[in-house]
Design an enzyme around this catalytic site. Structure first.
Site, PDB file in Angstrom:
ATOM      1  CG  PHE A  13      -1.609   1.202   1.558  1.00  0.00           C
ATOM      2  CD1 PHE A  13      -2.046   2.100   0.479  1.00  0.00           C
ATOM      3  CD2 PHE A  13      -1.713   1.668   2.919  1.00  0.00           C
ATOM      4  CE1 PHE A  13      -2.904   3.186   0.936  1.00  0.00           C
ATOM      5  CE2 PHE A  13      -2.353   2.704   3.149  1.00  0.00           C
ATOM      6  CZ  PHE A  13      -2.856   3.574   2.075  1.00  0.00           C
ATOM      7  N   GLY A  38       1.449  -7.508  -0.573  1.00  0.00           N
ATOM      8  CA  GLY A  38       1.355  -6.681  -1.742  1.00  0.00           C
ATOM      9  C   GLY A  38       0.831  -7.229  -3.172  1.00  0.00           C
ATOM     10  CG  LEU A  75       7.716   2.237   2.779  1.00  0.00           C
ATOM     11  CD1 LEU A  75       8.564   2.581   1.683  1.00  0.00           C
ATOM     12  CD2 LEU A  75       6.436   3.010   2.981  1.00  0.00           C
ATOM     13  CB  ALA A  76       9.669  -4.889   3.455  1.00  0.00           C
ATOM     14  CB  SER A 119       5.040   1.075  13.996  1.00  0.00           C
ATOM     15  OG  SER A 119       3.779   0.949  14.408  1.00  0.00           O
ATOM     16  CE1 TYR A 142       5.256  -4.063  12.672  1.00  0.00           C
ATOM     17  CE2 TYR A 142       3.820  -2.528  13.978  1.00  0.00           C
ATOM     18  CZ  TYR A 142       4.381  -2.975  12.651  1.00  0.00           C
ATOM     19  OH  TYR A 142       4.596  -2.067  11.728  1.00  0.00           O
ATOM     20  CG  ASN A 171      -4.327   3.953  12.891  1.00  0.00           C
ATOM     21  OD1 ASN A 171      -4.225   2.917  12.855  1.00  0.00           O
ATOM     22  ND2 ASN A 171      -4.278   4.893  13.889  1.00  0.00           N
ATOM     23  CB  VAL A 186      -9.999   0.044  12.362  1.00  0.00           C
ATOM     24  CG1 VAL A 186      -9.705   1.660  12.262  1.00  0.00           C
ATOM     25  CG2 VAL A 186     -11.186  -0.474  12.790  1.00  0.00           C
TER      26      VAL A 186
END
Length: 229
Positions: A13, A38, A75-76, A119, A142, A171, A186
């Site tokens: 994304f 992806g 970004l992986a 994150s 994570y 998000n 979400v």
């Protein structure tokens, strides 16, 4: 100035939006993705795309020796935060270890700068709004991986002399996101339920607030993190 740039998670994304912008700006863009989350339909036709599992160290080394990128956008990720407690080895391999293989190989082959996607999970259960001067207090595997990636980047930068920018998205949502992923974002989960006429669930009392970021409000500034001095 045209640059040779590597984007990991290029079929995902956020990664695919980064590739699109960099290609449109005239850079020589190389993208890798293992296609676990992806899709090839997200890949820009003018980028150089390779399917690559970043957990395979020898494959990563051979690939990066060939490309020798000046700039890395990483970004992986396996961003299934809630699942990571039940898949701790996989989460660590797909996040921390995959990044270490990629980053160290890039360093050996002339890396000048890395933009690391971290994150908001590094903040754990601290009270929002979050600020950059808050100490990371991750509460899941994570979040621990992302915190470790940040700290390793700082250490290796000090030793090897490359520049870095660490970004902690909140998000992000928008076109090309994976609506089938049941573990993250979400908005995507709600849309998937609505499209399939299924009930969706709001946990807690419904009064909690979350920060959301539309991809077009995020991507241009994320890209500039790598290109601006």
């Amino acid at each position: 100035v045209k640059m040779k740039i590597l984007v990991t998670g290029a079929a995902g994304f956020m990664g695919s939006h980064v590739v699109d912008t960099l290609v449109e700006e005239g850079h020589d863009v190389y993208g890798v993705d293992d296609l676990s989350g992806g899709y090839t339909r997200n890949v820009h036709p003018k980028s150089h795309f390779t399917r690559l599992d970043l957990r395979r160290r020898d494959d990563v080394d051979r690939y990066i020796q060939t490309v020798a990128p000046e700039l890395l956008y990483h970004l992986a990720a396996d961003a299934s935060e809630g699942r990571s407690q039940f898949t701790p080895i996989s989460s660590t391999e797909r996040n921390y270890l995959a990044y270490m293989y990629t980053l160290t190989s890039c360093i050996r082959n002339g890396l000048k700068k890395v933009v690391l996607t971290s994150s908001m999970s590094v903040y754990g259960a601290q009270k929002p709004p979050f600020s950059e001067d808050m100490k990371p207090m991750p509460e899941d595997i994570y979040g621990i991986a992302k915190t470790s990636m940040e700290e390793a980047t700082k250490v290796l930068s000090a030793v090897h002399g490359f520049n870095y920018v660490i970004v902690r998205p909140h998000n992000v949502y928008g076109p090309k996101q994976n609506l089938a992923d049941p573990y993250r974002n979400v908005i995507g989960i709600f849309i998937n339920c609505l499209l399939n006429d299924r009930n969706f669930y709001i946990y807690g009392d419904g009064n909690q607030k979350r920060a959301f970021t539309y991809i077009d409000d995020f991507n241009p500034y994320f890209v500039r993190c790598g290109l601006d001095d």
